[in-house]
Motif scaffolding. Sequence first.
Motif, mmCIF file in Angstrom:
data_model
loop_
_atom_site.group_PDB
_atom_site.id
_atom_site.type_symbol
_atom_site.label_atom_id
_atom_site.label_comp_id
_atom_site.label_asym_id
_atom_site.label_seq_id
_atom_site.Cartn_x
_atom_site.Cartn_y
_atom_site.Cartn_z
ATOM 1 N N TYR A 139 -7.259 7.711 3.958
ATOM 2 C CA TYR A 139 -6.319 8.642 3.093
ATOM 3 C C TYR A 139 -6.648 10.016 3.249
ATOM 4 O O TYR A 139 -5.799 10.819 3.207
ATOM 5 C CB TYR A 139 -6.616 8.275 1.570
ATOM 6 C CG TYR A 139 -5.734 8.987 0.544
ATOM 7 C CD1 TYR A 139 -4.394 8.763 0.378
ATOM 8 C CD2 TYR A 139 -6.478 10.060 -0.306
ATOM 9 C CE1 TYR A 139 -3.702 9.567 -0.625
ATOM 10 C CE2 TYR A 139 -5.724 10.806 -0.919
ATOM 11 C CZ TYR A 139 -4.302 10.600 -1.269
ATOM 12 O OH TYR A 139 -3.847 11.192 -2.009
ATOM 13 N N HIS A 161 2.942 4.984 7.297
ATOM 14 C CA HIS A 161 3.319 4.916 5.994
ATOM 15 C C HIS A 161 3.409 3.395 5.291
ATOM 16 O O HIS A 161 2.739 3.023 4.216
ATOM 17 C CB HIS A 161 4.597 5.687 5.668
ATOM 18 C CG HIS A 161 4.476 7.060 6.038
ATOM 19 N ND1 HIS A 161 3.616 7.852 5.403
ATOM 20 C CD2 HIS A 161 4.917 7.831 7.034
ATOM 21 C CE1 HIS A 161 3.652 9.315 5.871
ATOM 22 N NE2 HIS A 161 4.587 9.106 6.957
ATOM 23 N N VAL A 162 4.106 2.579 6.062
ATOM 24 C CA VAL A 162 4.024 1.105 5.791
ATOM 25 C C VAL A 162 2.705 0.567 5.597
ATOM 26 O O VAL A 162 2.288 -0.067 4.656
ATOM 27 C CB VAL A 162 5.100 0.342 6.405
ATOM 28 C CG1 VAL A 162 4.861 -1.115 6.320
ATOM 29 C CG2 VAL A 162 6.499 1.179 6.562
ATOM 30 N N ASP A 192 -0.173 2.174 5.408
ATOM 31 C CA ASP A 192 -1.180 2.435 4.256
ATOM 32 C C ASP A 192 -0.688 1.711 3.029
ATOM 33 O O ASP A 192 -1.740 1.499 2.253
ATOM 34 C CB ASP A 192 -0.649 3.971 4.052
ATOM 35 C CG ASP A 192 -1.570 4.628 2.935
ATOM 36 O OD1 ASP A 192 -2.646 4.622 3.069
ATOM 37 O OD2 ASP A 192 -0.757 5.260 1.962
ATOM 38 N N TRP A 193 0.483 1.482 2.742
ATOM 39 C CA TRP A 193 0.711 0.673 1.639
ATOM 40 C C TRP A 193 0.444 -0.734 1.739
ATOM 41 O O TRP A 193 -0.040 -1.459 0.749
ATOM 42 C CB TRP A 193 2.303 0.756 1.227
ATOM 43 C CG TRP A 193 2.895 1.925 0.279
ATOM 44 C CD1 TRP A 193 3.288 3.116 0.981
ATOM 45 C CD2 TRP A 193 2.405 2.242 -0.881
ATOM 46 N NE1 TRP A 193 3.412 4.133 -0.076
ATOM 47 C CE2 TRP A 193 2.959 3.667 -1.150
ATOM 48 C CE3 TRP A 193 1.851 1.616 -1.856
ATOM 49 C CZ2 TRP A 193 2.891 4.234 -2.450
ATOM 50 C CZ3 TRP A 193 1.721 2.064 -2.948
ATOM 51 C CH2 TRP A 193 2.334 3.584 -3.334
ATOM 52 N N PHE A 194 0.573 -1.179 2.797
ATOM 53 C CA PHE A 194 -0.061 -2.552 3.237
ATOM 54 C C PHE A 194 -1.364 -2.873 2.865
ATOM 55 O O PHE A 194 -2.120 -3.684 2.067
ATOM 56 C CB PHE A 194 0.409 -3.067 4.582
ATOM 57 C CG PHE A 194 -0.422 -4.428 4.943
ATOM 58 C CD1 PHE A 194 0.163 -5.722 4.715
ATOM 59 C CD2 PHE A 194 -1.598 -4.339 5.424
ATOM 60 C CE1 PHE A 194 -0.587 -6.703 4.915
ATOM 61 C CE2 PHE A 194 -2.344 -5.625 5.689
ATOM 62 C CZ PHE A 194 -1.673 -6.730 5.563
ATOM 63 N N ASP A 195 -2.424 -1.896 3.172
ATOM 64 C CA ASP A 195 -3.746 -1.905 3.198
ATOM 65 C C ASP A 195 -3.930 -1.774 1.579
ATOM 66 O O ASP A 195 -5.015 -2.445 1.241
ATOM 67 C CB ASP A 195 -4.414 -0.409 3.903
ATOM 68 C CG ASP A 195 -4.095 -0.480 5.451
ATOM 69 O OD1 ASP A 195 -4.228 -1.811 5.859
ATOM 70 O OD2 ASP A 195 -4.399 0.329 6.084
ATOM 71 N N ARG A 196 -3.434 -0.920 0.726
ATOM 72 C CA ARG A 196 -3.698 -0.864 -0.703
ATOM 73 C C ARG A 196 -3.348 -1.899 -1.382
ATOM 74 O O ARG A 196 -3.989 -2.566 -2.182
ATOM 75 C CB ARG A 196 -2.854 0.341 -1.225
ATOM 76 C CG ARG A 196 -3.332 1.606 -0.510
ATOM 77 C CD ARG A 196 -2.511 2.904 -1.196
ATOM 78 N NE ARG A 196 -2.741 4.013 -0.290
ATOM 79 C CZ ARG A 196 -2.801 5.085 -0.673
ATOM 80 N NH1 ARG A 196 -2.848 5.308 -2.072
ATOM 81 N NH2 ARG A 196 -3.275 6.085 0.120
ATOM 82 N N ILE A 197 -2.244 -2.710 -0.954
ATOM 83 C CA ILE A 197 -1.613 -3.944 -1.621
ATOM 84 C C ILE A 197 -2.643 -4.903 -1.407
ATOM 85 O O ILE A 197 -2.812 -5.832 -2.069
ATOM 86 C CB ILE A 197 0.089 -4.024 -1.374
ATOM 87 C CG1 ILE A 197 0.737 -3.277 -1.851
ATOM 88 C CG2 ILE A 197 0.237 -5.580 -1.695
ATOM 89 C CD1 ILE A 197 1.935 -2.989 -1.387
#
Length: 152
Positions: A23, A129-130, A132-137
């Motif tokens: 991040y 960007h995708v 990054d969201w995958f990692d958080r989810i």
Amino acid sequence: MIFKFLHIATMFTAVAASIGPAYLLQRIGRSADVPAIRRTFALAAPIFTAIPILFTLGAALGIVAIFTNGRNPFEPFLLIAYVMFVMATFVGIRYNSPWFKRVVKVSGESPDAAPSAELTAALHDPTMHVVDWFDRIIVLAFIFDMVIKPFS
């Protein structure tokens, strides 16, 4: 119980090492300050080197914890965790690691005054960007799976 604790502690450390610096690197990358990008990515290199080691150690400790705590390795929540771990590992190997290496390479070749076209493209890669969201989810999914233990 000690292996369960070591598994959880190692996985928390691995997640913190992977999510936090990623991040921060993305935020610094958006600054367009090429010398800062170079320095920050260079300082992050040892952390990124440790990430696969931490996840591998955490997974191994998890397997040991399964057997030392008398759990069935085929419990549904564990099967879900295995699949998510493989998915997260694939994403790390296929996307996160090459992106980091690419930014290091092209930032070293970029002029200091402004990011080169290659560096700009790497820093603003829409795939990341995708990811990054995958990692958080997936982190949230792991927590849900380990706490709720669905289908078990």
